[in-house]
Design a protein around this motif. Structure first.
Motif, mmCIF file in Angstrom:
data_model
loop_
_atom_site.group_PDB
_atom_site.id
_atom_site.type_symbol
_atom_site.label_atom_id
_atom_site.label_comp_id
_atom_site.label_asym_id
_atom_site.label_seq_id
_atom_site.Cartn_x
_atom_site.Cartn_y
_atom_site.Cartn_z
ATOM 1 N N ALA A 391 0.842 -1.188 0.000
ATOM 2 C CA ALA A 391 0.000 0.000 0.000
ATOM 3 C C ALA A 391 0.878 1.239 0.000
ATOM 4 C CB ALA A 391 -0.928 0.006 1.205
ATOM 5 N N GLY A 392 0.478 2.232 -0.733
ATOM 6 C CA GLY A 392 1.243 3.467 -0.795
ATOM 7 C C GLY A 392 0.383 4.622 -1.238
ATOM 8 N N ASP A 393 0.961 5.816 -1.174
ATOM 9 C CA ASP A 393 0.258 7.022 -1.579
ATOM 10 C C ASP A 393 0.532 7.318 -3.048
ATOM 11 O OD1 ASP A 393 -0.747 7.424 0.961
ATOM 12 O OD2 ASP A 393 0.956 8.649 1.596
ATOM 13 N N GLN A 394 -0.516 7.712 -3.751
ATOM 14 C CA GLN A 394 -0.379 8.102 -5.153
ATOM 15 C C GLN A 394 -0.952 9.494 -5.325
ATOM 16 O OE1 GLN A 394 -1.387 5.158 -8.068
ATOM 17 N NE2 GLN A 394 -1.916 6.667 -9.633
ATOM 18 N N LEU A 395 -0.222 10.337 -6.048
ATOM 19 C CA LEU A 395 -0.622 11.730 -6.222
ATOM 20 C C LEU A 395 -1.977 11.815 -6.926
ATOM 21 C CD1 LEU A 395 0.261 14.718 -5.893
ATOM 22 C CD2 LEU A 395 1.212 14.554 -8.209
ATOM 23 N N ALA A 396 -2.924 12.534 -6.286
ATOM 24 C CA ALA A 396 -4.250 12.752 -6.870
ATOM 25 C C ALA A 396 -4.410 14.163 -7.406
ATOM 26 C CB ALA A 396 -5.339 12.468 -5.836
ATOM 27 N N ALA A 397 -3.713 15.120 -6.800
ATOM 28 C CA ALA A 397 -3.809 16.510 -7.259
ATOM 29 C C ALA A 397 -2.559 17.254 -6.842
ATOM 30 C CB ALA A 397 -5.044 17.195 -6.688
ATOM 31 N N GLU A 398 -2.052 18.086 -7.747
ATOM 32 C CA GLU A 398 -0.894 18.907 -7.450
ATOM 33 C C GLU A 398 -1.285 20.059 -6.512
ATOM 34 O OE1 GLU A 398 2.154 19.304 -7.596
ATOM 35 O OE2 GLU A 398 2.962 17.853 -9.029
ATOM 36 N N ALA A 399 -0.288 20.603 -5.824
ATOM 37 C CA ALA A 399 -0.521 21.802 -5.029
ATOM 38 C C ALA A 399 -1.010 22.925 -5.945
ATOM 39 C CB ALA A 399 0.766 22.211 -4.315
ATOM 40 N N ALA A 400 -1.827 23.814 -5.394
ATOM 41 C CA ALA A 400 -2.417 24.868 -6.222
ATOM 42 C C ALA A 400 -2.648 26.116 -5.392
ATOM 43 C CB ALA A 400 -3.727 24.397 -6.846
ATOM 44 N N GLN A 401 -2.637 27.246 -6.072
ATOM 45 C CA GLN A 401 -2.956 28.534 -5.465
ATOM 46 C C GLN A 401 -4.208 29.072 -6.134
ATOM 47 O OE1 GLN A 401 -0.649 29.810 -3.132
ATOM 48 N NE2 GLN A 401 -2.073 31.433 -2.523
ATOM 49 N N ALA A 402 -5.215 29.390 -5.328
ATOM 50 C CA ALA A 402 -6.463 29.959 -5.834
ATOM 51 C C ALA A 402 -6.548 31.413 -5.396
ATOM 52 C CB ALA A 402 -7.663 29.179 -5.305
ATOM 53 N N LEU A 424 -6.665 30.198 -10.989
ATOM 54 C CA LEU A 424 -6.282 28.943 -10.344
ATOM 55 C C LEU A 424 -4.970 28.498 -10.970
ATOM 56 C CD1 LEU A 424 -7.000 26.684 -8.351
ATOM 57 C CD2 LEU A 424 -8.066 25.464 -10.248
ATOM 58 N N ASP A 425 -3.927 28.405 -10.135
ATOM 59 C CA ASP A 425 -2.570 28.117 -10.612
ATOM 60 C C ASP A 425 -2.031 26.875 -9.936
ATOM 61 O OD1 ASP A 425 -2.015 30.391 -12.394
ATOM 62 O OD2 ASP A 425 -2.264 31.584 -10.578
ATOM 63 N N PRO A 426 -2.161 25.714 -10.570
ATOM 64 C CA PRO A 426 -1.523 24.505 -10.027
ATOM 65 C C PRO A 426 0.002 24.619 -10.169
ATOM 66 C CG PRO A 426 -3.248 23.963 -11.616
ATOM 67 C CD PRO A 426 -2.958 25.415 -11.761
ATOM 68 N N PHE A 427 0.728 23.927 -9.279
ATOM 69 C CA PHE A 427 2.183 23.983 -9.314
ATOM 70 C C PHE A 427 2.766 22.896 -10.203
ATOM 71 C CE2 PHE A 427 1.131 26.602 -5.812
ATOM 72 C CZ PHE A 427 2.180 27.474 -5.619
ATOM 73 N N GLY A 428 1.907 21.990 -10.675
ATOM 74 C CA GLY A 428 2.391 20.958 -11.585
ATOM 75 C C GLY A 428 2.661 21.519 -12.971
ATOM 76 N N PHE A 429 3.721 21.051 -13.596
ATOM 77 C CA PHE A 429 4.134 21.594 -14.893
ATOM 78 C C PHE A 429 3.079 21.335 -15.969
ATOM 79 C CE2 PHE A 429 6.216 20.970 -19.026
ATOM 80 C CZ PHE A 429 6.772 22.235 -19.195
ATOM 81 N N ALA A 430 2.421 20.177 -15.915
ATOM 82 C CA ALA A 430 1.496 19.792 -16.987
ATOM 83 C C ALA A 430 0.048 20.136 -16.670
ATOM 84 C CB ALA A 430 1.613 18.298 -17.271
ATOM 85 N N ASP A 431 -0.217 20.763 -15.524
ATOM 86 C CA ASP A 431 -1.600 21.033 -15.138
ATOM 87 C C ASP A 431 -2.120 22.318 -15.768
ATOM 88 O OD1 ASP A 431 -2.009 18.777 -13.501
ATOM 89 O OD2 ASP A 431 -0.865 19.716 -11.894
ATOM 90 N N ARG A 432 -3.450 22.416 -15.801
ATOM 91 C CA ARG A 432 -4.102 23.538 -16.467
ATOM 92 C C ARG A 432 -4.238 24.730 -15.526
ATOM 93 N NH1 ARG A 432 -9.737 22.188 -19.093
ATOM 94 N NH2 ARG A 432 -10.577 22.432 -16.988
ATOM 95 N N HIS A 433 -3.934 25.913 -16.038
ATOM 96 C CA HIS A 433 -4.136 27.163 -15.321
ATOM 97 C C HIS A 433 -5.399 27.812 -15.883
ATOM 98 C CE1 HIS A 433 0.066 27.291 -13.604
ATOM 99 N NE2 HIS A 433 0.163 26.354 -14.534
ATOM 100 N N ALA A 434 -6.217 28.332 -14.988
ATOM 101 C CA ALA A 434 -7.506 28.888 -15.415
ATOM 102 C C ALA A 434 -7.645 30.315 -14.915
ATOM 103 C CB ALA A 434 -8.653 28.028 -14.877
ATOM 104 N N PHE A 435 -8.103 31.192 -15.803
ATOM 105 C CA PHE A 435 -8.284 32.604 -15.474
ATOM 106 C C PHE A 435 -9.668 33.055 -15.950
ATOM 107 C CE2 PHE A 435 -3.886 31.687 -16.583
ATOM 108 C CZ PHE A 435 -3.207 32.095 -15.438
#
Length: 842
Positions: A391-402, A424-435
């Motif tokens: 059993a282990g942890d798997q990333l579900a969502a990157e850190a984000a600033q709203a 909304l600015d996720p810190f993940g490189f491949a994640d979507r930023h929304a304005f």
């Protein structure tokens, strides 16, 4: 309603329309406050000599039940102030004992009440609300946009109630630090009101006729404030919480721990405050109700968390029926489950995201009202069991600033304008930023009877992977969209009318940090309402409303066309009822098939009615029923609800609400676009919805049958003005079954799929029946003790049992759905929390 009664209502409403122009507004009143000289003890008895320095406000007039008539029981009030606080004394004469019912703080009940509203900035649109019931409990809130109100604003202030020979009286001490007081303030907007429950009597010091529009704009003035200065200070509220959790859905059966956090508030200026929180905890907040949602749209959930509630009113744009660019529930929202490997098993999802910290600036600076908010969410992980048994942890969502910002200012006495931006600015490189951004302007006449609103908005997505909306719109990196809304209305007087329009481009999207049902929309809504707000021989008030709606997408497909007639009445016995009828014309659904291919929907008629008893009684009941039938009786929707509230003791209130819904016959998608077997396609392979409409394709459809039962118990016990217990419990069951699958073969393009004549699916189409039975049992108990002003102790317990099953009998079963709670796959969890916070002013 008998025909004679209905005819009488129509004749009376017509007469009201003919003679019921808005009365001239009453002259504005003013009252002089005085600086406090001498001691004031907040004990509910205004017998100190200091009170004699202030003028007396009296001569209240009724708004209910006898609009414009003098109050049947006199009310008097005085206001004092010093360098720290505002003091209010209200004396209520009454030959009979008051209706004094205890309840938790901020609860709306039918009991005797006094309240004061203060427009401290004199903007004629916002005001603070402070109320005290005859049993001693407090209510507070905020007026905004002139005639809107929220009880979600909370402040720390003192009050006390006392019995007097002539009735009862209240004293309040409102610290100036909780108010926005401009430098050099000379006057506040003011109104004082009283509720005399046994008569359903509402009286106010500054009278405003029932049919007049606006609330804050009609306040009188509190003068005599020369020398009043704003109080600037730092408030700190640290908390410590201990909790224990046990559950069957986690790898560790039971866990315990402690949490520490801090709330802070600092006055940057006399009218602008910085509010921050570190590791906020909302364990005392009531859990959300479960509801049956068979649509393709998301369920809207109200905000309940204290940090996000305060000041949230400013983000309510004047035209928000089609979208909200800021929806605070997105912050801390549970992320979707992560993608798993072929042999991995999800042990526990990430649940609601933690909020590491948040800050906001709210208030006024010069002519501008400002609300700016930012929150940081750390990474969220799900617990996964891998193929090798670890059993282990798997990333579900990157850190984000709203982040969200709203600014508004009055352009004149008859115009207000503002703008809002979100990111909304996720810190993940491949994640979507929304304005997103919006600008709005509202203009109105001097009496606030007529108003016009215009609002425009835009959205931009940057980065991330492409996503396909259910109407086939592709949102990729760089997707831009726009929206425009307008409303012209007459809201005052006996005759109200409005026309509203919303236009949302296909790629307008704010759901990353906002809320909307859909883009790709052109929606027109005219409405006409006739109101009789003055007592007649049979009723206290009545209204009749005729409205229509025409909704299309940008391809010109008609999504909805309806005509509604709604009526409501409150009788002299204070029983109330309503009757509504809506005619839906045939239209299409461009979201059901998942790629924008329209599916024909038949016309339908819906009739709904409800009735409620007098809310002054110790036993209150209401009943509602709704029935919708389509052309040819192929589709039906039935909803029946009953609500019972009872108060066996003055300090105990309980209520039971039961809702039953049963829908049948609606044609739904059970499999999206796939290859067509007779054309060499593979029905087991889903086509990409972004390009599915460019080829021949197969859809599997089936009539859907669903039912749900929701039973909710709420109880509240007030053990004193500052000690209360609240309970919430809900049993929710849901069953969905499907009839024989049908196949729809569609040529390239977006021709409308007609349901009539569709053949049954064969074995080569590999049909499936996604039947489901779900049940959920939730329980929430919260004890709250305000052990000193602004400081609280909470003891909270929560339980949840959830069960799900996939039956193969293709039918509905109430016992089978409820039985999922005891099934082998049911999960159970319990949580206990003890939390204490302490307000310290520096």
């Amino acid at each position: 309603m008998p025909r004679s009664s209905a005819a009488a209502m129509l004749l009376a409403l017509a007469a009201t329309f003919a003679t019921g122009a808005v009365a001239d507004p009453p002259p504005s009143r003013s009252l002089r406050a005085a600086r406090r000289i001498g001691e004031i003890r907040i004990d509910g008895r205004p017998d100190e000599a200091a009170w004699r320095a202030a003028d007396v406000g009296d001569s209240f007039l009724q708004t209910e039940p006898d609009d414009g008539q003098p109050a049947t029981a006199p009310t008097r009030f005085r206001v004092l102030w010093d360098d720290d606080s505002l003091y209010v004394a209200i004396e209520c004469d009454d030959p009979q004992p008051p209706t004094a019912l205890a309840s938790p703080r901020d609860r709306d009940i039918d009991a005797d009440l006094v309240r004061i509203d203060l427009d401290t900035t004199l903007d004629r649109r916002t005001a603070y609300h402070f109320g005290v019931y005859a049993a001693g409990q407090q209510v507070d809130g905020m007026h905004f946009n002139d005639d809107d109100y929220t009880s979600d604003w909370d402040a720390a202030w003192e009050s006390a109630v006392a019995t007097t020979p002539s009735g009862w009286s209240v004293e309040m001490r409102i610290p100036l630090r909780v108010l926005r007081v401009p430098e050099g303030a000379h006057a506040f907007g003011l109104n004082v009101a009283r509720t005399l429950t046994r008569r359903h009597e509402e009286t106010t010091w500054q009278y405003r006729p029932r049919e007049a529009a606006g609330v804050v704009s009609g306040f009188g003035l509190l003068t005599g404030l020369d020398g009043l200065r704003p109080v600037v200070q730092l408030d700190l509220k640290p908390y410590v919480a201990g909790r224990g959790n046990c559950g069957t859905a986690t790898a560790t059966p039971c866990q315990a721990g402690f949490d520490l956090g801090l709330d802070a508030r600092y006055s940057l200026t006399s009218e602008l405050a910085l509010v921050g929180t570190v590791h906020p905890d909302f364990g005392q907040v009531e859990i959300d109700e479960r509801v049956l949602n068979l649509t393709t749209f998301e369920t809207y959930l109200p905000e309940k968390r204290p940090f996000f509630l305060e000041g949230l009113d400013l983000f309510n744009l004047p035209l928000s029926s089609a979208y909200q660019i800021f929806y605070s529930r997105r912050i801390g929202e549970a992320p979707v489950s992560p993608l798993l490997g072929p042999n991995d098993t999800l042990i526990a999802d990430a649940g609601s995201r933690n909020i590491a910290g948040a800050a906001k600036v709210s208030g006024k600076t010069g002519p501008y009202s400002v609300q700016a908010l930012t929150a940081f969410e750390p990474r969220a992980y799900a617990r996964v069991l891998s193929a090798d048994g670890r059993a282990g942890d798997q990333l579900a969502a990157e850190a984000a600033q709203a982040t969200a910002l709203r600014v508004r200012r009055a352009l004149s006495d008859s115009a207000v304008s503002g703008f809002a931006v979100t990111a909304l600015d996720p810190f993940g490189f491949a994640d979507r930023h929304a304005f997103a951004a919006a600008a709005d302007t509202v203009v109105f006449d001097a009496d606030r009877d007529w108003n016009a609103s215009v609002q425009v908005a835009g959205s931009l997505l940057a980065g991330g992977t492409d996503s396909v909306l259910l109407d086939g719109t592709v949102l990729g990196a760089g997707a831009r969209g726009w929206a425009a809304s307008t409303r012209l209305a007459r809201d005052g007087g006996a005759l109200n009318a409005s026309f509203s329009a919303d236009v949302l481009s296909p790629k307008f999207w704010v759901n990353d940090l906002g809320f909307m049902d859909r883009g790709n929309l052109i929606d027109l809504r005219p409405a006409l309402t006739v109101r009789d707000l003055h007592p007649q021989g049979r009723w206290q008030k009545a209204s009749l409303r005729l409205s229509a709606e025409d909704e299309r997408n940008f391809d010109g497909f008609l999504l909805r066309r309806s005509l509604s007639l709604d009526s409501s009445v409150t009788l002299n016995s204070y029983w109330s009822g309503s009757l509504s009828t809506t005619l839906f014309l045939p239209a299409v659904d461009d979201r059901e098939l998942g790629d924008g291919t329209p599916l024909a929907r038949p016309g339908a008629v819906r009739v709904s009615a409800d009735v409620g008893t007098d809310s002054r009684q110790s036993l209150i009941a209401s009943f509602s029923i709704s029935q919708q039938l389509s052309e040819g009786m192929r589709e039906r929707k039935t909803a029946i609800g009953a609500d019972l509230k009872f108060r066996p003791y003055p300090a105990l209130e309980a209520g039971v609400s039961v809702t039953y819904e049963n829908d049948g016959g609606a044609i739904r998608r059970i499999r999206g676009a796939t290859g067509v077997p007779e054309m060499g396609g593979d029905p087991a392979v889903d086509l990409d919805p972004a390009g599915a409409t460019r080829s021949w394709r197969l859809y599997l459809l089936a009539p859907q049958y669903a039912q749900s039962v929701s039973a909710i118990l709420r109880a509240a016990a007030a053990l004193g003005p500052h000690l209360s217990v609240q309970a919430f419990a809900q049993l929710f069951t849901e069953g969905v079954a499907y009839g024989d699958p049908m196949r729809a073969v569609v040529a390239p393009g977006r021709a409308t799929v007609q349901v009539d004549g569709l053949p049954r699916a064969g074995n080569a189409d590999q049909p499936a029946w996604p039947d489901q039975r779900d049940a959920d049992l939730s329980l929430n108990l919260v004890l709250r003790w305000e052990w000193r002003v602004g400081s609280n102790l909470y003891l909270a317990y929560a339980h949840q049992t959830s069960g799900s099953a996939s039956p193969n009998d293709h039918r509905l079963s109430l016992f089978g759905e409820a039985g999922a709670l005891a099934g082998p796959g049911a999960t159970r969890g319990d949580a206990l929390m003890l939390k204490i916070d302490m307000l310290t002013a520096l």
